[in-house]
Design a protein around this motif. Structure first.
Motif, PDB file in Angstrom:
ATOM      1  N   ALA A 308      32.896  26.435  14.821  1.00 32.37           N
ATOM      2  CA  ALA A 308      32.254  25.746  13.695  1.00 32.37           C
ATOM      3  C   ALA A 308      30.734  25.738  13.866  1.00 32.37           C
ATOM      4  N   GLN A 309      30.269  25.472  15.089  1.00 29.78           N
ATOM      5  CA  GLN A 309      28.824  25.475  15.323  1.00 29.78           C
ATOM      6  C   GLN A 309      28.237  26.869  15.144  1.00 29.78           C
ATOM      7  N   ALA A 311      29.408  29.135  13.155  1.00 29.50           N
ATOM      8  CA  ALA A 311      29.385  29.406  11.721  1.00 29.50           C
ATOM      9  C   ALA A 311      28.151  28.774  11.073  1.00 29.50           C
ATOM     10  N   ILE A 312      27.777  27.581  11.503  1.00 26.79           N
ATOM     11  CA  ILE A 312      26.568  26.927  10.993  1.00 26.79           C
ATOM     12  C   ILE A 312      25.336  27.757  11.351  1.00 26.79           C
ATOM     13  N   GLN A 329      26.832  24.531   2.079  1.00 25.04           N
ATOM     14  CA  GLN A 329      27.821  25.132   2.985  1.00 25.04           C
ATOM     15  C   GLN A 329      27.680  24.545   4.383  1.00 25.04           C
ATOM     16  N   ILE A 330      26.450  24.317   4.828  1.00 23.76           N
ATOM     17  CA  ILE A 330      26.243  23.730   6.149  1.00 23.76           C
ATOM     18  C   ILE A 330      26.772  22.305   6.202  1.00 23.76           C
ATOM     19  N   LEU A 333      30.455  22.486   6.642  1.00 22.59           N
ATOM     20  CA  LEU A 333      30.812  22.864   8.011  1.00 22.59           C
ATOM     21  C   LEU A 333      30.620  21.690   8.975  1.00 22.59           C
ATOM     22  N   TYR A 334      29.577  20.877   8.764  1.00 19.09           N
ATOM     23  CA  TYR A 334      29.398  19.700   9.624  1.00 19.09           C
ATOM     24  C   TYR A 334      30.499  18.663   9.380  1.00 19.09           C
ATOM     25  N   LEU A 336      33.507  19.399   8.655  1.00 19.42           N
ATOM     26  CA  LEU A 336      34.636  19.957   9.402  1.00 19.42           C
ATOM     27  C   LEU A 336      34.444  19.730  10.901  1.00 19.42           C
ATOM     28  N   LEU A 337      33.231  19.937  11.394  1.00 16.07           N
ATOM     29  CA  LEU A 337      32.953  19.755  12.811  1.00 16.07           C
ATOM     30  C   LEU A 337      33.150  18.301  13.231  1.00 16.07           C
TER      31      LEU A 337
END
Length: 436
Positions: A308-309, A311-312, A329-330, A333-334, A336-337
């Protein structure tokens, strides 16, 4: 390991000293594994290998790389191991004569009573797993990993972490003693322990990289020797475990992050924040490799925090300009993280992304709970992020106070200069507004 001098005899691509250094670092865990298999004493074997590495660093640049560097190291370390384990001169001479007669292939092969639980070729991984034994604290795991798996000297590790060499030597010695007291063995852990031990290895490599990328103290913002060693060791683990999504994710994260290193500092060594960096100076080869790694990992493996990190980091790398960054999008993703690996640092970074995507008040709302978190209340990054968001929100007085608080708390000289510079700029703007 810093190799003194270096001449044309060292051979190979690149500067001779660098070539010798690379060979030594790759050979160190294999030599250590050979000695532990033969003698069964990790603590003393590690000391013997260190002395063999120092001898190689002194001789190879002048005399050239031996045909079998691993065998040379094992032979030299075996002799020193004999000195350490057997003080009698007669015993030492017998062992040296035996080592001199032994063909190189036998020197690096396991002895008859070797621990068969370490498959051939997995020496580096087995050494890392032992260095990251659960009986050790994270600082001890880091120090022992850099010495036993990375081949760095105690003096080099001490310099990297800005502590006296004697302090670091004690830390490494205590770490080896704790492993022995806990019954740690040079072997792959049982299946039920393997996942937890691998998480510890990846965490230690992550810590080494982070300390190199943004030094926690001292005059320099970055320590390339630590980021380079973290990437080298992670690449070695990825070579042994190519199907592990989190190993690939961690390597991708390191590469994508380290790609920004050339643009992170101004000519005077001061910090250049991400939004102000000249992205043309980013390392495109590292970005391309990191992007390939994370794309492949996401396609085939169960998602984990390092993926995940990464991907960011890949989303940041895709933006040609800071204003082109896909902040929504970021943010996703955070979010999700935070489900995968919740923690205050994740929340802190999530707040920045939310502020950029939805406005500073959204970010400030996410930051609010961290004020009561003991891990973050005295951390300069919380104050620095709050200052940034308050400035975005038009609260110059609040931002000024937070920048000053962050500057007081950090022990990194480049970060102090950057934060004080932001505070001074705000103070000057307020002064101009008052008298303009």
């Amino acid at each position: 390991m810093s190799v003194p001098g270096g001449g044309a005899a060292a051979g190979g691509p690149g500067p001779p000293g660098v070539r010798v250094e690379a060979v030594l670092r790759e050979a160190a865990p294999r030599a250590l594994a050979a000695l532990v298999r033969r003698f069964g004493n990790f603590e003393t074997a590690e000391d013997a290998v260190q002395e063999a590495l120092l001898a190689a660093a002194a001789h190879w640049p002048r005399e050239g790389l031996p045909d079998r560097p691993d065998a040379w190291l094992v032979r030299a370390a075996s002799r020193r191991m004999t000195d350490l384990l057997r003080g009698e001169a007669a015993a030492r001479r017998r062992e040296e004569r035996a080592a001199a007669r032994t063909p190189p292939d036998e020197l690096v092969a396991p002895s008859a009573d070797a621990d068969a639980a370490v498959p051939a070729g997995d020496d580096t991984l087995a050494v890392l797993l032992l260095c990251c034994h659960p009986a050790l604290t994270p600082p001890s795991q880091v120090a022992l990993t850099l010495r036993a798996a990375g081949g760095l000297t105690t003096a080099e590790i001490a310099r990297a972490f800005l502590v006296p060499e004697a302090t670091m030597a004690q830390r490494i010695s205590r770490a080896k003693q704790r492993i022995r007291a806990a019954g740690g063995r040079f072997r792959m852990p049982p299946e039920g322990e393997r996942d937890a031990r691998m998480r510890a290895v990846l965490h230690v490599l992550y810590l080494i990289f982070n300390e190199g990328y943004t030094a926690s103290s001292g005059p320099d913002l970055q320590r390339a020797e630590l980021t380079g060693e973290a990437i080298r060791l992670t690449r070695a683990v990825h070579g042994l475990l190519p199907g592990d999504g989190e190993v690939a994710g961690l390597l991708a994260l390191m590469l994508l992050t380290d790609a920004r290193r050339p643009a992170r500092t101004a000519p005077d060594g001061s910090l250049v924040p991400l939004a102000e960096q000249d992205r043309a100076r980013w390392d495109r080869a590292s970005i391309e490799e990191g992007t390939r790694l994370i794309t492949g990992a996401l396609a085939r493996a169960r998602l984990g925090p390092y993926q995940a990190q990464a991907a960011i980091a890949a989303v940041h790398a895709e933006a040609a300009r800071a204003r082109d960054t896909d902040w929504p999008q970021i943010v996703a993703l955070y979010e999700l993280l935070e489900r995968l690996d919740p923690g205050p640092v994740v929340t802190l970074n999530h707040a920045v992304a939310a502020a950029m995507a939805r406005g500073p008040r959204e970010g400030l709302a996410l930051l609010a709970p961290l004020a009561g978190d003991e891990r973050m209340a005295r951390h300069h990054r919380l104050h620095a992020v709050r200052a940034h968001l308050l400035e975005m929100d038009g609260d110059a007085a609040g931002a000024l106070a937070e920048f000053r608080a962050a500057a007081r708390l950090t022990t990194s000289v480049p970060e102090q200069r950057y934060l004080r510079g932001r505070a001074d700029r705000l103070a000057a703007m307020r002064q101009d507004a008052r008298y303009g």
